[in-house]
Write an enzyme that holds these catalytic residues in place. Structure first.
Site, PDB file in Angstrom:
ATOM      1  CE1 TYR A 151      50.164  29.655 114.537  1.00  0.00           C
ATOM      2  CE2 TYR A 151      51.037  28.304 112.762  1.00  0.00           C
ATOM      3  CZ  TYR A 151      51.142  29.398 113.592  1.00  0.00           C
ATOM      4  OH  TYR A 151      52.226  30.226 113.473  1.00  0.00           O
ATOM      5  CE  LYS A 202      46.107  40.928 124.762  1.00  0.00           C
ATOM      6  NZ  LYS A 202      46.451  42.267 125.343  1.00  0.00           N
ATOM      7  CG  ASP A 234      49.967  43.294 125.722  1.00  0.00           C
ATOM      8  OD1 ASP A 234      50.001  42.418 126.614  1.00  0.00           O
ATOM      9  OD2 ASP A 234      49.213  44.289 125.789  1.00  0.00           O
ATOM     10  CG  ASP A 258      54.786  31.834 114.498  1.00  0.00           C
ATOM     11  OD1 ASP A 258      55.855  31.281 114.185  1.00  0.00           O
ATOM     12  OD2 ASP A 258      54.160  32.590 113.735  1.00  0.00           O
ATOM     13  CG  ASP A 262      60.250  34.489 114.163  1.00  0.00           C
ATOM     14  OD1 ASP A 262      60.377  33.261 114.324  1.00  0.00           O
ATOM     15  OD2 ASP A 262      60.148  35.024 113.034  1.00  0.00           O
TER      16      ASP A 262
HETATM   17  C1  IPM Z   1      57.470  28.385 112.543  1.00  0.00           C
HETATM   18  C2  IPM Z   1      56.976  28.855 111.204  1.00  0.00           C
HETATM   19  C3  IPM Z   1      55.700  28.102 110.857  1.00  0.00           C
HETATM   20  C4  IPM Z   1      54.665  28.451 111.919  1.00  0.00           C
HETATM   21  C5  IPM Z   1      55.165  28.327 109.445  1.00  0.00           C
HETATM   22  C6  IPM Z   1      56.201  27.972 108.399  1.00  0.00           C
HETATM   23  C7  IPM Z   1      53.891  27.588 109.208  1.00  0.00           C
HETATM   24  O1  IPM Z   1      56.792  30.232 111.226  1.00  0.00           O
HETATM   25  O2  IPM Z   1      57.739  27.187 112.684  1.00  0.00           O
HETATM   26  O3  IPM Z   1      57.589  29.215 113.445  1.00  0.00           O
HETATM   27  O4  IPM Z   1      53.974  29.487 111.815  1.00  0.00           O
HETATM   28  O5  IPM Z   1      54.519  27.674 112.860  1.00  0.00           O
HETATM   29 MG    MG Z   2      57.457  31.181 113.003  1.00  0.00          MG
END
Ligand code: IPM
Ligand code: MG
Length: 385
Positions: A151, A202, A234, A258, A262
């Site tokens: 990032y 990884k 993975d 990240d 999710d």
């Molecule tokens: C998160 C989001 C952010 C990230 C974006 C909005 C920059 O996806 O907080 O997970 O990638 O960290």
């Molecule tokens: Mg995210």
């Protein structure tokens, strides 16, 4: 008034509220109703200031976050964040996109430990795409590094060569110190939970992964009471779907965190349910700096309709009760009231299964507040009798 309640009633807490874009403002509005309730209940004076971030700030000031707002964030006891981004700003170059607002807050406040719980809510186990018996009691904490890695690594950019062909570069870089501090945070958390930590990397492909694994292994020797395991990213993505209950705490880098958070959120049934806390280094001499935000995005397609699920934002304030205000019992009460509202059948669109009635974000918050009132009324009654 006894000494404890007097001390409590004098508590001040500076909360900087950054609603952002899309559904950000409406979910944060609902969370603020919960903040007000706990202000009264705990005798904490929340000094709330609201400011712009993301696309909203770009529209007004031409940048995703202004210096003034950064200064406010540095001074606040905590930041309550909504969400940023949307199609309106997609054409902008990366450096001035709405997302830079949250990335700069994480970086400049040095909030390196991003805690993302993935839990199951028993009342809505059917909202998950996995079979109920796989997810019915999951309780995973993902600790995502959030100030470094790909990032922020340099060099980065897109360039065009003499033939007019473009190439792009991103850099994944981690120092030993950066790995060490987030892994320590994860070990500390694991110690207070199920005492199992799975470190995800990884190391079979990436140098940063090799260093990550070696640093976490070294630190692990200081935490003999925590069982440390390693997994490739993975494989972890697959294991989260195959047998999510095997996980207690996961620690990983910024990008894997990240993605995996999710994925883990989907186990709960909806991204609309899950909060996060992003913390700096614990220091006994001062309160921890912290930012609380839902892990979902701005959902521009449903913004402004009042139908967005405010639970992730409300639970993010719940994490603030726990980590910044040191009120775990209050956080527990809040979770209970949420479960109660869900048990009453209240569902926003994202968690309703076929045939269930759908309510607004405001209505589900009303039910949570009613639940909180009921619990406290019950306690007062019990005290009086
Ligand atoms: C998160 C989001 C952010 C990230 C974006 C909005 C920059 O996806 O907080 O997970 O990638 O960290
Ligand atoms: Mg995210």
């Amino acid at each position: 008034m006894d000494a404890v309640s007097e001390l409590k009633s004098n508590r001040q807490f500076g909360l900087l509220v950054l609603p952002g874009d899309g559904i950000g403002p409406e979910i944060v509005d609902q969370a603020l109703r919960i903040v007000a309730w706990f202000g009264d209940y705990l005798g904490v004076r929340f000094n709330i200031e609201q400011a712009l971030v993301g696309g909203a700030s770009i529209d007004e000031h031409g940048e995703p976050i202004t210096e003034t707002v950064m200064e406010k964030a540095l001074r606040a006891d905590a930041v309550l964040f909504g969400a940023v981004g949307g199609p309106k700003w997609d054409h902008l170059p990366r450096a001035v996109r709405p997302e830079m607002g949250i990335l700069r807050l994480r970086k400049d406040l040095d909030l390196f430990a991003n805690l993302r719980p993935a839990v199951n809510f028993p009342e809505i186990v059917g909202a998950s795409s996995l079979r109920p018996e796989l997810v019915d009691s999951i309780d995973i904490m993902i600790v995502r590094e959030s100030t470094s890695g790909v990032y922020f690594g340099e060099p980065r950019g897109i360039k065009t060569d003499e033939k007019g062909l473009r190439s792009a570069v991103d850099t994944q870089a981690y120092s030993e110190t950066e790995i060490e501090r987030v892994c320590r945070a994860a070990f500390e958390i694991a110690r207070r939970r199920g005492s199992r930590l799975c470190s995800v990397d990884k190391a079979n492909v990436m140098e940063t992964g090799v260093l990550w694994r070696s640093v976490v292994t070294e630190i692990g020797q200081e935490y003999a009471d925590v069982e440390l395991s390693h997994m490739y990213a993975d494989n972890c993505a697959m294991q989260l779907l195959r047998e999510p209950k095997q996980f207690d705490v996961i620690v990983t880098d910024n990008l894997f965190g990240d993605i995996l958070s999710d994925e883990a959120a989907a186990l709960s049934g909806s991204l609309g349910l899950l909060p996060s806390a992003t913390l700096d280094m614990a220091d006994p001499k001062r309160p921890r700096r912290a930012l609380y935000e839902p892990i979902h995005g701005t959902a521009p397609d449903i913004a402004g309709k009042g139908i967005a699920n405010p639970l992730a934002s409300i639970l993010s304030f719940g994490m603030c009760l726990e980590y910044s205000l040191n009120e775990p019992a209050a956080a527990g009460m809040l979770k209970q009231s949420i479960n109660r509202a869900l048990a009453q059948g209240l569902r926003t669109a994202d968690i309703a299964v076929f045939g269930e009635e759908v309510v607004s974000g405001e209505a589900i918050t009303d039910a949570i507040l009613a639940g909180l009132d009921e619990v406290t009324a019950g306690t007062q009654k019990a005290l009086q009798s």
